[in-house]
Design a protein around this motif. Sequence first.
Motif, PDB file in Angstrom:
ATOM      1  N   GLU A  34       0.830  -1.206   0.000  1.00 12.86           N
ATOM      2  CA  GLU A  34       0.000   0.000   0.000  1.00 12.86           C
ATOM      3  C   GLU A  34       0.863   1.254   0.000  1.00 12.86           C
ATOM      4  N   GLU A  35       1.902   1.260   0.822  1.00  8.58           N
ATOM      5  CA  GLU A  35       2.783   2.422   0.870  1.00  8.58           C
ATOM      6  C   GLU A  35       3.593   2.549  -0.422  1.00  8.58           C
ATOM      7  N   SER A  36       4.072   1.435  -0.934  1.00  7.44           N
ATOM      8  CA  SER A  36       4.892   1.471  -2.139  1.00  7.44           C
ATOM      9  C   SER A  36       4.117   2.020  -3.325  1.00  7.44           C
ATOM     10  N   VAL A  37       2.881   1.561  -3.511  1.00  9.20           N
ATOM     11  CA  VAL A  37       2.064   2.064  -4.620  1.00  9.20           C
ATOM     12  C   VAL A  37       1.822   3.562  -4.448  1.00  9.20           C
ATOM     13  N   ALA A  38       1.531   3.984  -3.221  1.00  8.87           N
ATOM     14  CA  ALA A  38       1.303   5.411  -2.970  1.00  8.87           C
ATOM     15  C   ALA A  38       2.546   6.228  -3.290  1.00  8.87           C
ATOM     16  N   ILE A  39       3.733   5.707  -2.927  1.00  7.94           N
ATOM     17  CA  ILE A  39       4.978   6.450  -3.168  1.00  7.94           C
ATOM     18  C   ILE A  39       5.301   6.510  -4.657  1.00  7.94           C
ATOM     19  N   HIS A  95       3.280   6.214  -7.194  1.00 10.77           N
ATOM     20  CA  HIS A  95       2.289   7.093  -7.825  1.00 10.77           C
ATOM     21  C   HIS A  95       2.582   8.550  -7.479  1.00 10.77           C
ATOM     22  N   GLY A  96       2.905   8.814  -6.210  1.00 13.49           N
ATOM     23  CA  GLY A  96       3.168  10.183  -5.798  1.00 13.49           C
ATOM     24  C   GLY A  96       4.411  10.771  -6.435  1.00 13.49           C
ATOM     25  N   LEU A  97       5.478   9.983  -6.536  1.00 16.06           N
ATOM     26  CA  LEU A  97       6.705  10.482  -7.161  1.00 16.06           C
ATOM     27  C   LEU A  97       6.490  10.832  -8.626  1.00 16.06           C
ATOM     28  N   TRP A  98       5.535  10.146  -9.261  1.00 12.09           N
ATOM     29  CA  TRP A  98       5.256  10.411 -10.667  1.00 12.09           C
ATOM     30  C   TRP A  98       4.250  11.549 -10.880  1.00 12.09           C
ATOM     31  N   THR A  99       3.448  11.854  -9.861  1.00 15.55           N
ATOM     32  CA  THR A  99       2.323  12.760 -10.094  1.00 15.55           C
ATOM     33  C   THR A  99       2.275  13.976  -9.181  1.00 15.55           C
ATOM     34  N   PRO A 120       3.554  17.321  -6.949  1.00 16.58           N
ATOM     35  CA  PRO A 120       4.515  18.395  -7.232  1.00 16.58           C
ATOM     36  C   PRO A 120       5.822  18.218  -6.470  1.00 16.58           C
ATOM     37  N   ASP A 121       6.866  18.888  -6.941  1.00 20.92           N
ATOM     38  CA  ASP A 121       8.154  18.872  -6.246  1.00 20.92           C
ATOM     39  C   ASP A 121       7.952  19.251  -4.780  1.00 20.92           C
ATOM     40  N   GLY A 122       8.699  18.572  -3.924  1.00 28.11           N
ATOM     41  CA  GLY A 122       8.592  18.851  -2.509  1.00 28.11           C
ATOM     42  C   GLY A 122       7.559  18.015  -1.786  1.00 28.11           C
ATOM     43  N   TRP A 123       6.923  17.109  -2.526  1.00 29.23           N
ATOM     44  CA  TRP A 123       5.896  16.241  -1.926  1.00 29.23           C
ATOM     45  C   TRP A 123       6.475  15.436  -0.766  1.00 29.23           C
ATOM     46  N   ARG A 124       5.632  15.175   0.217  1.00 31.29           N
ATOM     47  CA  ARG A 124       6.048  14.457   1.411  1.00 31.29           C
ATOM     48  C   ARG A 124       5.126  13.266   1.634  1.00 31.29           C
ATOM     49  N   PHE A 125       5.713  12.181   2.084  1.00 29.02           N
ATOM     50  CA  PHE A 125       4.927  10.987   2.441  1.00 29.02           C
ATOM     51  C   PHE A 125       5.464  10.443   3.754  1.00 29.02           C
ATOM     52  N   ASP A 126       4.565  10.256   4.702  1.00 28.70           N
ATOM     53  CA  ASP A 126       4.938   9.721   6.010  1.00 28.70           C
ATOM     54  C   ASP A 126       4.242   8.386   6.222  1.00 28.70           C
TER      55      ASP A 126
END
Length: 317
Positions: free
Chosen positions: A130-135, A137-141, A143-149
């Motif tokens: 679940e975290e890997s898919v979110a990361i 997807h997030g890295l591809w979509t 904006p710069d500076g995005w954060r994931f905890d």
Amino acid sequence: MRLALMTEPQQGLTYQEILDAARTAEGARLESFFRSDHYASFPGPDDQPTTDAWATLAGLARETERIGIGALVSPVTFRLPGPFAKLVATVDEMSGGRVEVGMGAGWNDLEHAQLGIPFPPLGERFSMLEESVAIVHGLWTEPDGWRFDGKHWQVEGSLVRTRPERNGRRHPPILLGGRGGPRLARLAARYADEFNLTSASPSDAREAYARVDAACQAIGRDPAEVTYSAMTGVLIAETAEELRDRTSQLLEIMDSDGGTDPEAWLAGRRSRWIIGTLDEARERIRAFAGAGAQRIMLQDFLPRDLDMIRLMGKLLD
């Protein structure tokens, strides 16, 4: 129906044999070529050589021209999400935008033990997925500076160059595969471009697709945005005699003690596999289409049999 070839190169295939299968599929007009992402050798002898999935896909990216390429599926245990996002983007660029990326929780404990790869319990692996898919997807979509905890991984001040963009899409299609239980259905509804049901009958497919539909509706996503596919074993021939010959060849690989009755073996798979002559295979494809499948990944356990790959292309006629 859209048709793709799904291969199991951990059966001992060299890179050249993988390339031969991919080029044959391309010549047969199949839409995509997928390979498994495994390190252990199976089915059949457990001491056969194996290759890294994404290393070979990078080669195919340069040595094929039209056919889509991808892995079904890459286990989260093998692939850290950030580097994996970069790896997929690199191979996608090398292919001219033909990559599709399948992601999963992993299941084969043996290959993890053999290579010293941690293999947490299923619940933890799915949490990692679940975290890997979110990361990814997030890295591809995002904006710069995005954060994931997350519990397993954290991203701070993301910066990804270059992002894999093609034909108006923000990223390569993300495929999530499995049996379609409630938790996977929710994950697919949130992130997947395609949900791939594994080793299931048309009736199973109808139920699994309905769960993904409901999960999409629950978060306000149009279910039509998700492609529904099925991965099913394939054993086809032009005549009944050729089918018997191919069945014998497959049993030599799958049945180490040689004690399995071919007809009984086929009977146990007819509800899930596409088996038979071309007319019989087309009838099975229609059954999957009636259950809602839009694409079928034809899982081939005889990948050196290039004539059978060519026959798959005739199913499109």
